[in-house]
Design a protein around this motif. Structure first.
Motif, PDB file in Angstrom:
ATOM      1  N   PRO A  35       0.821  -1.215   0.000  1.00  0.00           N
ATOM      2  CA  PRO A  35       0.000   0.000   0.000  1.00  0.00           C
ATOM      3  C   PRO A  35       0.855   1.265   0.000  1.00  0.00           C
ATOM      4  CG  PRO A  35      -0.032  -1.057   2.153  1.00  0.00           C
ATOM      5  CD  PRO A  35       0.652  -2.010   1.234  1.00  0.00           C
ATOM      6  N   VAL A  36       0.269   2.346  -0.507  1.00  0.00           N
ATOM      7  CA  VAL A  36       0.987   3.607  -0.646  1.00  0.00           C
ATOM      8  C   VAL A  36       0.374   4.672   0.249  1.00  0.00           C
ATOM      9  CG1 VAL A  36       1.685   5.442  -2.241  1.00  0.00           C
ATOM     10  CG2 VAL A  36       1.587   3.077  -3.040  1.00  0.00           C
ATOM     11  N   GLY A  37       1.227   5.439   0.906  1.00  0.00           N
ATOM     12  CA  GLY A  37       0.810   6.619   1.652  1.00  0.00           C
ATOM     13  C   GLY A  37       1.363   7.852   0.970  1.00  0.00           C
ATOM     14  N   VAL A  38       0.492   8.796   0.653  1.00  0.00           N
ATOM     15  CA  VAL A  38       0.900  10.018  -0.051  1.00  0.00           C
ATOM     16  C   VAL A  38       0.959  11.171   0.950  1.00  0.00           C
ATOM     17  CG1 VAL A  38       0.362  11.632  -1.909  1.00  0.00           C
ATOM     18  CG2 VAL A  38      -0.187   9.197  -2.171  1.00  0.00           C
ATOM     19  N   GLY A 176      -0.904   0.928 -14.200  1.00  0.00           N
ATOM     20  CA  GLY A 176      -1.930   1.896 -14.567  1.00  0.00           C
ATOM     21  C   GLY A 176      -1.526   2.706 -15.781  1.00  0.00           C
ATOM     22  N   PRO A 177      -2.482   3.504 -16.326  1.00  0.00           N
ATOM     23  CA  PRO A 177      -2.231   4.281 -17.545  1.00  0.00           C
ATOM     24  C   PRO A 177      -1.043   5.229 -17.449  1.00  0.00           C
ATOM     25  CG  PRO A 177      -4.562   4.282 -16.999  1.00  0.00           C
ATOM     26  CD  PRO A 177      -3.856   3.669 -15.832  1.00  0.00           C
ATOM     27  N   ARG A 178      -0.784   5.761 -16.247  1.00  0.00           N
ATOM     28  CA  ARG A 178       0.337   6.684 -16.073  1.00  0.00           C
ATOM     29  C   ARG A 178       1.423   6.075 -15.193  1.00  0.00           C
ATOM     30  NH1 ARG A 178      -1.264  12.663 -14.582  1.00  0.00           N
ATOM     31  NH2 ARG A 178       0.877  12.929 -15.343  1.00  0.00           N
ATOM     32  N   GLY A 179       1.377   4.752 -15.040  1.00  0.00           N
ATOM     33  CA  GLY A 179       2.326   4.067 -14.178  1.00  0.00           C
ATOM     34  C   GLY A 179       3.729   4.071 -14.735  1.00  0.00           C
ATOM     35  N   ALA A 206       2.357  12.478 -10.591  1.00  0.00           N
ATOM     36  CA  ALA A 206       3.057  12.129 -11.824  1.00  0.00           C
ATOM     37  C   ALA A 206       2.641  10.757 -12.346  1.00  0.00           C
ATOM     38  CB  ALA A 206       4.568  12.162 -11.590  1.00  0.00           C
ATOM     39  N   MET A 207       2.293   9.839 -11.442  1.00  0.00           N
ATOM     40  CA  MET A 207       1.934   8.483 -11.859  1.00  0.00           C
ATOM     41  C   MET A 207       0.510   8.109 -11.466  1.00  0.00           C
ATOM     42  SD  MET A 207       5.306   6.102 -11.671  1.00  0.00           S
ATOM     43  CE  MET A 207       6.877   6.623 -12.343  1.00  0.00           C
ATOM     44  N   THR A 214      -1.299   0.222  -5.143  1.00  0.00           N
ATOM     45  CA  THR A 214      -0.240  -0.575  -4.526  1.00  0.00           C
ATOM     46  C   THR A 214       0.969  -0.586  -5.451  1.00  0.00           C
ATOM     47  OG1 THR A 214      -1.064  -2.651  -5.470  1.00  0.00           O
ATOM     48  CG2 THR A 214      -1.877  -2.038  -3.274  1.00  0.00           C
ATOM     49  N   VAL A 215       2.140  -0.841  -4.873  1.00  0.00           N
ATOM     50  CA  VAL A 215       3.358  -0.878  -5.665  1.00  0.00           C
ATOM     51  C   VAL A 215       4.047  -2.220  -5.462  1.00  0.00           C
ATOM     52  CG1 VAL A 215       3.631   1.614  -5.476  1.00  0.00           C
ATOM     53  CG2 VAL A 215       4.816   0.133  -3.844  1.00  0.00           C
ATOM     54  N   LYS A 216       4.894  -2.582  -6.427  1.00  0.00           N
ATOM     55  CA  LYS A 216       5.654  -3.829  -6.346  1.00  0.00           C
ATOM     56  C   LYS A 216       7.141  -3.495  -6.278  1.00  0.00           C
ATOM     57  CE  LYS A 216       2.286  -6.347  -9.175  1.00  0.00           C
ATOM     58  NZ  LYS A 216       2.084  -7.094 -10.449  1.00  0.00           N
TER      59      LYS A 216
END
Length: 219
Positions: A35-38, A176-179, A206-207, A214-216
């Motif tokens: 999971p991502v925290g911004v 994703g489309p901007r990943g 930006a992404m 989520t990120v890998k």
């Protein structure tokens, strides 16, 4: 071999197998997607600086718990000012720390007129200072202004499951489309961490990263 000795050896072997099985189960339970925290711009204050800005003995007012244990967003905000401009309503995060630290976005540096290096939280070396203005006073810090380096919080056993170690630099993939891929992501594996990848709002925009992203980890 005596029966008692045989049973003792058998017990040791069974215990070892159980530990291996438990370790395998722990690895299987680690999610592939982290999971991502911004995070937006914010300030961490020492008690001395909090007193100078809000009055002697002032205590922060928590309004929201953050993912990392013991950390919280506060009701209180301050203004930060540089040679070229100021930014109002910068949120304070608690609890108070030993040293004051100001985390801004790269774009904020242009408005303030100060270049802030990318740093890990707590690493003050080579960072400039900034003026912080509160309702009861203002301070000029000697250092502590930075852009937060992206990083991933996790427990040591989670780090082992992902095949990484504390302090290691990895890359992350965002779908994703901007990943895309972000490099230079630091692993922070401690016993008090909650699994989460931290990026700031500029990196998230930006992404097209949001609270459901989520990120890998890729190496």
């Amino acid at each position: 071999m005596a029966s008692a000795e045989y049973e003792a050896i058998l017990k040791v072997l069974l215990d070892a197998c159980q530990q291996i099985n438990n370790g395998s189960a722990a690895v299987a339970q680690v999610p592939e997607g982290i999971p991502v925290g911004v995070s937006n711009r914010h300030v961490h204050l020492s008690q001395a600086d909090l007193d100078a800005l809000f009055g002697p003995g002032y205590e922060l007012t928590p309004i929201k718990d953050l993912t990392q244990p013991g950390q919280f967003a506060c009701k209180e905000c301050v203004t930060i000012a540089g040679p070229k401009g100021a930014i109002e309503k910068v949120r304070i995060l608690g609890p108070v720390r030993k040293d004051t630290q100001i985390e801004i976005l790269t774009g904020d540096g242009f408005k303030l007129g100060v270049k802030a290096p990318a740093k890990l939280s707590g690493d003050m070396e080579g960072t400039p200072g900034i003026t912080i203005i509160g309702p009861k006073g203002s301070i000029m810090t000697k250092q502590g202004l930075m852009v937060a380096q992206r990083h991933i919080h996790m427990l040591p056993e989670e780090a082992a499951a992902y095949g990484v170690v504390d302090g290691q630099i990895v890359s992350i993939q965002i779908d994703g489309p901007r990943g895309g891929i972000y490099n230079n992501v630091l692993i922070r594996a401690t016993k008090t961490s909650a699994l989460e990848c931290h990026v700031d709002t500029e990196e998230a925009n930006a992404m097209d990263i949001n609270s459901k992203t989520t990120v890998k980890i890729i190496k």
